[in-house]
Design a protein around this motif. Structure first.
Motif, PDB file in Angstrom:
ATOM      1  N   TRP A 193     -13.029 -85.754  55.295  1.00 45.54           N
ATOM      2  CA  TRP A 193     -13.494 -85.626  53.908  1.00 45.54           C
ATOM      3  C   TRP A 193     -13.168 -86.861  53.098  1.00 45.54           C
ATOM      4  O   TRP A 193     -13.941 -87.277  52.233  1.00 45.54           O
ATOM      5  CB  TRP A 193     -12.940 -84.360  53.254  1.00 45.54           C
ATOM      6  CG  TRP A 193     -11.443 -84.284  53.147  1.00 45.54           C
ATOM      7  CD1 TRP A 193     -10.602 -83.669  54.022  1.00 45.54           C
ATOM      8  CD2 TRP A 193     -10.612 -84.844  52.125  1.00 45.54           C
ATOM      9  NE1 TRP A 193      -9.297 -83.813  53.606  1.00 45.54           N
ATOM     10  CE2 TRP A 193      -9.265 -84.523  52.448  1.00 45.54           C
ATOM     11  CE3 TRP A 193     -10.857 -85.576  50.963  1.00 45.54           C
ATOM     12  CZ2 TRP A 193      -8.179 -84.920  51.662  1.00 45.54           C
ATOM     13  CZ3 TRP A 193      -9.782 -85.965  50.181  1.00 45.54           C
ATOM     14  CH2 TRP A 193      -8.466 -85.639  50.532  1.00 45.54           C
ATOM     15  N   GLU A 194     -11.984 -87.471  53.357  1.00 42.82           N
ATOM     16  CA  GLU A 194     -11.566 -88.613  52.537  1.00 42.82           C
ATOM     17  C   GLU A 194     -12.451 -89.837  52.781  1.00 42.82           C
ATOM     18  O   GLU A 194     -12.468 -90.757  51.961  1.00 42.82           O
ATOM     19  CB  GLU A 194     -10.088 -88.927  52.770  1.00 42.82           C
ATOM     20  CG  GLU A 194      -9.721 -89.336  54.179  1.00 42.82           C
ATOM     21  CD  GLU A 194      -9.396 -88.175  55.129  1.00 42.82           C
ATOM     22  OE1 GLU A 194      -9.892 -87.059  54.880  1.00 42.82           O
ATOM     23  OE2 GLU A 194      -8.677 -88.390  56.110  1.00 42.82           O
ATOM     24  N   HIS A 231     -16.840 -87.929  52.411  1.00 42.26           N
ATOM     25  CA  HIS A 231     -17.205 -87.459  51.068  1.00 42.26           C
ATOM     26  C   HIS A 231     -16.715 -88.385  49.957  1.00 42.26           C
ATOM     27  O   HIS A 231     -17.188 -88.286  48.842  1.00 42.26           O
ATOM     28  CB  HIS A 231     -16.613 -86.065  50.812  1.00 42.26           C
ATOM     29  CG  HIS A 231     -17.148 -85.015  51.731  1.00 42.26           C
ATOM     30  ND1 HIS A 231     -16.548 -83.810  51.924  1.00 42.26           N
ATOM     31  CD2 HIS A 231     -18.249 -85.004  52.526  1.00 42.26           C
ATOM     32  CE1 HIS A 231     -17.245 -83.098  52.784  1.00 42.26           C
ATOM     33  NE2 HIS A 231     -18.269 -83.793  53.173  1.00 42.26           N
ATOM     34  N   GLU A 232     -15.740 -89.204  50.254  1.00 40.91           N
ATOM     35  CA  GLU A 232     -15.107 -89.941  49.153  1.00 40.91           C
ATOM     36  C   GLU A 232     -15.255 -91.450  49.227  1.00 40.91           C
ATOM     37  O   GLU A 232     -15.054 -92.122  48.234  1.00 40.91           O
ATOM     38  CB  GLU A 232     -13.617 -89.560  49.084  1.00 40.91           C
ATOM     39  CG  GLU A 232     -13.421 -88.091  48.725  1.00 40.91           C
ATOM     40  CD  GLU A 232     -12.086 -87.783  48.065  1.00 40.91           C
ATOM     41  OE1 GLU A 232     -11.148 -88.590  48.218  1.00 40.91           O
ATOM     42  OE2 GLU A 232     -11.999 -86.758  47.389  1.00 40.91           O
ATOM     43  N   LEU A 277     -13.436 -89.988  39.737  1.00 39.58           N
ATOM     44  CA  LEU A 277     -12.231 -89.370  40.302  1.00 39.58           C
ATOM     45  C   LEU A 277     -12.420 -89.092  41.799  1.00 39.58           C
ATOM     46  O   LEU A 277     -13.534 -88.862  42.263  1.00 39.58           O
ATOM     47  CB  LEU A 277     -11.937 -88.048  39.583  1.00 39.58           C
ATOM     48  CG  LEU A 277     -11.797 -88.116  38.063  1.00 39.58           C
ATOM     49  CD1 LEU A 277     -11.484 -86.731  37.498  1.00 39.58           C
ATOM     50  CD2 LEU A 277     -10.721 -89.109  37.648  1.00 39.58           C
ATOM     51  N   ASN A 315      -6.292 -92.717  49.677  1.00 40.13           N
ATOM     52  CA  ASN A 315      -7.356 -91.705  49.719  1.00 40.13           C
ATOM     53  C   ASN A 315      -7.319 -90.843  48.467  1.00 40.13           C
ATOM     54  O   ASN A 315      -6.244 -90.568  47.925  1.00 40.13           O
ATOM     55  CB  ASN A 315      -7.178 -90.757  50.911  1.00 40.13           C
ATOM     56  CG  ASN A 315      -7.326 -91.429  52.263  1.00 40.13           C
ATOM     57  OD1 ASN A 315      -6.776 -90.946  53.241  1.00 40.13           O
ATOM     58  ND2 ASN A 315      -8.036 -92.539  52.329  1.00 40.13           N
ATOM     59  N   ASN A 316      -8.497 -90.381  48.097  1.00 38.29           N
ATOM     60  CA  ASN A 316      -8.605 -89.435  46.980  1.00 38.29           C
ATOM     61  C   ASN A 316      -7.915 -89.964  45.722  1.00 38.29           C
ATOM     62  O   ASN A 316      -7.172 -89.256  45.064  1.00 38.29           O
ATOM     63  CB  ASN A 316      -8.003 -88.078  47.372  1.00 38.29           C
ATOM     64  CG  ASN A 316      -8.422 -86.972  46.407  1.00 38.29           C
ATOM     65  OD1 ASN A 316      -9.583 -86.898  46.004  1.00 38.29           O
ATOM     66  ND2 ASN A 316      -7.474 -86.141  45.993  1.00 38.29           N
ATOM     67  N   ASN A 347      -8.057 -92.051  41.909  1.00 39.41           N
ATOM     68  CA  ASN A 347      -8.889 -92.035  40.719  1.00 39.41           C
ATOM     69  C   ASN A 347      -9.128 -93.451  40.218  1.00 39.41           C
ATOM     70  O   ASN A 347      -8.209 -94.261  40.174  1.00 39.41           O
ATOM     71  CB  ASN A 347      -8.203 -91.224  39.617  1.00 39.41           C
ATOM     72  CG  ASN A 347      -8.059 -89.769  40.012  1.00 39.41           C
ATOM     73  OD1 ASN A 347      -8.861 -89.244  40.785  1.00 39.41           O
ATOM     74  ND2 ASN A 347      -7.034 -89.123  39.489  1.00 39.41           N
ATOM     75  N   ASN A 348     -10.385 -93.710  39.868  1.00 41.92           N
ATOM     76  CA  ASN A 348     -10.722 -94.986  39.240  1.00 41.92           C
ATOM     77  C   ASN A 348     -10.319 -96.185  40.087  1.00 41.92           C
ATOM     78  O   ASN A 348      -9.602 -97.078  39.641  1.00 41.92           O
ATOM     79  CB  ASN A 348     -10.108 -95.052  37.835  1.00 41.92           C
ATOM     80  CG  ASN A 348     -10.713 -93.997  36.944  1.00 41.92           C
ATOM     81  OD1 ASN A 348     -11.936 -93.882  36.865  1.00 41.92           O
ATOM     82  ND2 ASN A 348      -9.879 -93.192  36.310  1.00 41.92           N
TER      83      ASN A 348
END
Lengths: 768, 768
Positions: B422-423, B426-427, B483, B493-494, B496-497
């Motif tokens: 996912w990291e 999706h990110e 975010l 990972n995961n 913000n900014n």
């Protein structure tokens, strides 16, 4: 949610009517267990419809090779997994040469299941027509004996309704079982021996790798209209891992034939020779006979209920809910054996692998502490003490810690980590905090300090060392921070300065520090032994304190709240009430990144901290934080509503408290999350108990004294619960007018009701 | 790192001496390819030692069922994976009735491999003694034809040294191959037909699920002392998926016997009837014959080198490094087919599944743009255009976006996502930015605007829509934030900014906005067609702009740097130089949580932004950010050192620039990361090219003009490179005294050297 599935009843779980779509859900809900073994409500006879077969033996597990897409350093190679055990319930049945299979029958009528929680048995009855035209009525009862906890008993009755019937009973025991939840479709059981002797038969098998040896045994007797026919098997079908005894009878139309199967497991955890033990177990059970076993069962459950029952007047669904929760907790764990623990699904399913989560310390211990002898809670603490070496090894080998720092596993069976998602396995480290908190909580509630110098202090030191090493200094903040964690709210991963985690980290160090001082003063020889063993210096302790004293806590002065994590207020703060209901549950509807960046909270997190450390915060602070976080909480964890219910009650939000209570207590019965077929949510059931005792009853222990601040939902006429407080039993009865407290014990006790002292004399009651 | 492994040589990669431990590494380094197929340097004959067999066909893939421990919504069910293709090189050899196997031989001498990069062939020679005492000398040469790109040729010579030898050649083609990297050990190839005719033989097989049909063919000729014996096979061994032809000869001691195998693949991507196509391919190759094929090969590679060679004087290791990089890039992708792309391992290994990463846009396009016809870069852009629908579907179905927003996959073969973390999946959304940047970069460099109205604008709009939806408004910051992302630095990972992500998001919207205006003005009918197709309104564009104009960028005013992410300065900021070397590489030594909370950066991230948008920042800003981030960067991605090298050169940190250059250029040759056995790092090789041309050469395009600011490492006497700039060829020669620029073209060109205009006349040279 399915509110019409289970019939409201004070003491029983009842399903009426046969629905193939509900078979697996009912298999979970009607599960039986006796702490040592458990059984889903699978049919004894052949069933070719959709079913999830599950038999479980406490403490028996298999190290399944880890399956993962992308390996990360520190993942466990294997993980210990709940194991589907050999089948002891099976009885194939031929009626007029046709295998009886409900999935092949027509005209199924009067199908009814009952789980009688008061007496601890499960029954099923029905009428059906076979393809060959034979109409039969079936009545089955079974239970797992609390007294002889290796034994289960089945009474299976058949009445041919429209013609005479030739019935062949083929009871069997079978080690040829598989797990639904197996990573590589491996076989977990290696068959060793199959034996029979008269009406008895045995299959001995052992788990691969872990080599737990299990003898699955059975003894069968065939009856006609209640009279034992003293039949012997006409034949045996034997394979490497299964044995089946054949009994053939002719039953006249309208007469009732039955078979009684006494069966179960003896395991190498408890016996050197499981075969001999199995023979003895059968002898012991036969010496009593089925009827006496059942009477003993009723008596044993009466004793459990005598201590742990909660009554609710005027709200049968609420009553049924709480009893279902208490019943399942007692089916799962009775606290006799410190090698065992409480799995999230108990004996009702395979999901979630290992058996022990922080659920035990955070939710289950209060229940067991208050409704059983204090030794039971102490056994749960000892379980972690016995796994301390592995927790230290886990921190050192897998995660780079040193000097005796311990990180307990997220999920475990034997002390080794069972989980392999980095954001959980490596980052959901707050679990260490709950384990320390449970030691504090045990002492606070029971008053028994001996556990700490004997065992607990070593655990507290290893945990304090972990937090000291895990925190790092932020030059920017000029304080210690804890970066890259997942809090109780698993809908945020790899966040910085989760308030709950930082708070409990600081608390763990402070508490370890205090206990070192206290043990030093009061138990000097233990202090010496432990300090030498763990090589703890004063300067190291000072380093810990520096971290604890300078821990950073994220906060919004403007909103008057603590922050879930540093960046929570950057989120798009749309409250749950404004979220399109079609998008829920978000963990089933949204991709993970979307869940993570949303403001939605899976379970109480900041509020969990307020729950553990209620007296560290003012009611005004609680109110502000509750209002803020409750609005973003989706409660997609079964562990969430209970904490909210307790806090809503404290804040006089009684409608909300009641709603949360109902949700937690009937989560499985009403199948809120459409997943009960996978098993029941056992650990959260302890939270339901807390919702009443701590929520509505307002029970707290402060300064060595019991406090209550009873409140009652308007939907109820009254409720009552019992507490074992320091070996004296208190019964608390609450209605809309008053609170009555009865003391079964030898010493007068002063308790506080709404902060006013109330003297309760031994074996008398007081009213407030 | 192993600096003594490969002999320094200007034009060849040479290994001397046989080392079983190096076999798999050499199989990677000595790989050959021709853009359409590729082959690891596996031995033709049987080898029972440790080996990693790999034959690959461009564009042929298999959708392997996803393997994951814990499923997350949005993960792809399958992912398309590089496929080990049927074996075309195999020749079993019996010498005096013993199977020739180097792993069973003794006295192995004069073992030598050479990959001749100038001429495009690979050879191996050795002497060895079989168990039966026969001593042989072996000489093998093979190549994959650039001209006939379905054909490979092998010349395999055996000279018995100490006695006469009966030699049986058993050349074969074999579709019974497996992938090392298979999730479930599935078989990927279904055999369809095995045929032979004279000296020719064929195996036709198709991939399961994707049904790519491949005929693997061979034609064999046996020679003695250079004379074709015109032998026919004495026999054939045939199974369902393999065919082997047998040729037996008696060779006198000291005489040389040889076999020539012309073999390869015809695939259903290119032919309706692969069998007929295979027969034609053999005919075409035989019409030329081995020697002519080899001469053509040398000529074809000469043509490639003519345009893409970089010379370095006075530093043979640096020279060998850059040529190895340029050679491998050309072996991997020649830009003839817009269905193909550039896999991170090219044709040298299986790792990383699919073929296309953001590497293509961020690193490879500049190389292909400058060293080939501009159509090649345009084909790479078109590849993404052709997959736009799938990128929109990915965003919508898997991730909840709407209204034509596109998220291109992190890893893909056919437009569908191949990755399942996912990291990352999706990110790591910044990949969308590089795809838009490549469109801008293509136009900037080639001057060809037509791609944008024809295709590119649709991609830009879909990407702008993505960023608009993906950003959210932070009330706390009163700006738009992004975010929960992973930046180019995958060691966070995961977060913000992420500065890079936020910056390129804003840039994408701004650039799409500008291009919509420009296309509207200059290509009105395209504008109308596209706006109608994608249903874009002015108000929607205004919503985008609101996000772009109010994007938040994390920054430290105090340090004068942009921040990797919001909380970077909370980390324990110990620079790499103070990190215990035994802890490196951290991704092999540390658990993932520890990597994540450390300040260590895997690859340029803020600096990647400064690289893409150099002219948006001052040199002082670059200097501060470079000094800060370089000190925390561990370069554990092959994509990292090139950007640092370019920026170090710009900042006159020439020693550092040279060190980074050497590391990137010899990453595989010196096996820095001890993993070359898995395959070479193909995409980062384009970064090596950039280190010289953009780093030392200082090449930039500004305002439609070429700029250079040449610098030269003190270790070098001089260097030169060529650039195809808008269909004119410039050669740039730099030494310590001057820069000479030659123009092969028809139009005079003004370039800028150190910001001073220099007029270069057609087919003349200028000096600056």
């Amino acid at each position: 949610m399915n509110q019409d599935y289970i019939k409201p009843n004070n003491w029983s779980i009842i399903e009426e009517g046969f629905d193939v779509e509900r078979v697996k859900s009912s298999e979970s809900l009607f599960s039986i267990g006796n702490g040592a073994m458990g059984q889903r409500a699978n049919f004894e006879e052949t069933y070719t419809g959709d079913t999830f077969q599950g038999s479980y033996i406490a403490g028996i597990y298999y190290p399944d090779k880890t399956k993962v897409g992308w390996w990360k350093n520190g993942y466990p190679e294997y993980f210990a997994k709940v194991l589907n055990a050999p089948n002891w319930i099976g009885i194939e049945i031929e009626i007029n040469d046709e295998l009886f299979d409900l999935n092949a029958c027509t005209n199924i009528k009067n199908f009814r299941r009952e789980l009688n929680m008061k007496e601890g048995w499960y029954s099923r009855s029905l009428e059906a027509t076979l393809k060959n035209g034979t109409e039969v009525a079936i009545n089955v009862m079974r239970f797992l004996s609390l007294d002889l906890d290796e034994v289960g008993a089945i009474h299976y009755e058949i009445t041919p309704l429209n013609k005479d019937a030739k019935i062949v009973y083929k009871p069997y025991v079978d080690a040829g079982v598989t797990n639904e939840d197996a990573n590589w479709d491996e076989k977990f059981w290696e068959p060793l021996e199959v034996k029979h002797s008269g009406n008895e038969a045995y299959v001995t098998a052992q788990t691969f790798k872990t080599h737990f040896k299990v003898t699955t045994f059975m003894h069968n007797s065939v009856f006609e209209n209640g009279k034992n026919l003293n039949l012997s098997p006409t034949n045996f079908n034997t394979t490497l891992d299964k044995i089946q005894s054949l009994y053939a009878v002719i039953v006249a139309k309208g007469k009732t034939s039955s078979i009684q199967k006494i069966a179960g497991y003896t395991v190498s955890l408890n016996h050197n020779n499981t075969q001999t033990a199995a023979e003895k177990a059968i002898q012991a059970a036969l010496a009593k006979g089925y009827n006496q076993l059942l009477q003993d069962q009723i008596a044993a459950w009466a004793k459990i209920w005598e201590m742990s029952d909660i009554t609710i007047d005027g709200d049968v669904k609420a009553q049924q809910g709480i009893r279902f929760n208490i019943f399942q907790l007692n089916q799962t764990y009775l606290g006799k054996d410190s090698r065992l623990n409480i799995g999230p699904k108990g004996f009702t399913g395979e999901k979630y692998g290992g058996s022990t989560y922080w659920d035990t310390e955070a939710y289950c211990i209060p229940f067991y502490m208050a409704t059983k002898d204090q030794q039971v809670a102490r056994n749960l603490l000892t379980y972690r003490y016995n796994q301390l070496d592995k927790a230290i090894e886990n921190a050192e080998k897998n995660l780079g810690f040193k000097n005796g720092a311990a990180l307990y596993p997220m999920v475990t069976m034997n002390g080794e980590e069972c989980h392999n998602e980095w954001e959980i396995t490596h980052e959901e480290i707050h679990r260490n905090g709950a384990i320390a908190f449970a030691i504090f909580n045990y002492h606070r509630f029971t008053g028994d300090y001996t556990y700490i110098p004997e065992k607990g202090l070593e655990v507290l030191i290893a945990i304090a060392r972990f937090w000291h090493q895990r925190a790092s200094f932020s030059t920017a903040k000029n304080q210690y921070v804890i970066l890259g964690v997942t809090g109780p709210n698993e809908y945020e991963n790899n966040i910085n300065n989760n308030f709950y985690t930082n708070y409990i980290a600081k608390w763990c160090i402070d508490y370890a520090f205090e206990q070192i001082q206290k043990v030093s003063l009061e138990h000097a020889s233990d202090h010496k032994r432990i300090i030498e063993k763990v090589k703890l210096s004063d300067s190291e302790i000072q380093e810990w304190k520096k971290v604890a004293d300078n821990m950073y806590f994220p906060k919004s002065e403007e909103l008057g709240i603590y922050l879930q994590q540093d960046n929570f207020l950057d989120k798009d703060l749309v409250p749950v009430k404004d979220l399109d209901p079609s998008q829920r549950p978000i963990n089933q509807k949204w991709s993970w990144d979307r869940v993570l960046r949303s403001p939605y909270i899976k379970q109480a997190d900041v509020l969990q901290c307020f729950y553990f450390f209620e007296d560290h915060f003012s009611k005004e602070e609680l109110n502000k934080n509750f209002d803020f976080y409750e609005s973003f909480t989706v409660h997609e964890s079964s562990l969430s509503p209970c904490v909210h219910s307790i806090q809503a009650a404290l804040l006089d939000k009684m409608d909300m408290a009641y709603t949360f209570y109902l949700r937690t207590s009937r989560l499985d019965l009403d199948d809120y999350n459409k997943e009960v077929e996978e098993g029941c949510h056992i650990t959260s059931m302890a939270g339901t108990w807390m919702s009443i005792v701590e929520g509505f009853g307002g029970m707290r222990v402060k300064n060595d004294a019991l406090h209550f601040s009873p409140k009652i939902p308007k939907e109820w006429d009254g409720y009552s619960f019992k507490i074992n407080f320091r070996n004296q039993i208190l019964k608390v009865i609450v209605n809309h007018n008053e609170t009555q407290i009865t003391l079964e014990g030898s010493q007068d006790l002063t308790v506080y009701v709404n902060d006013q002292p109330v003297l309760v004399r031994a074996n008398e009651h007081a009213t407030a």
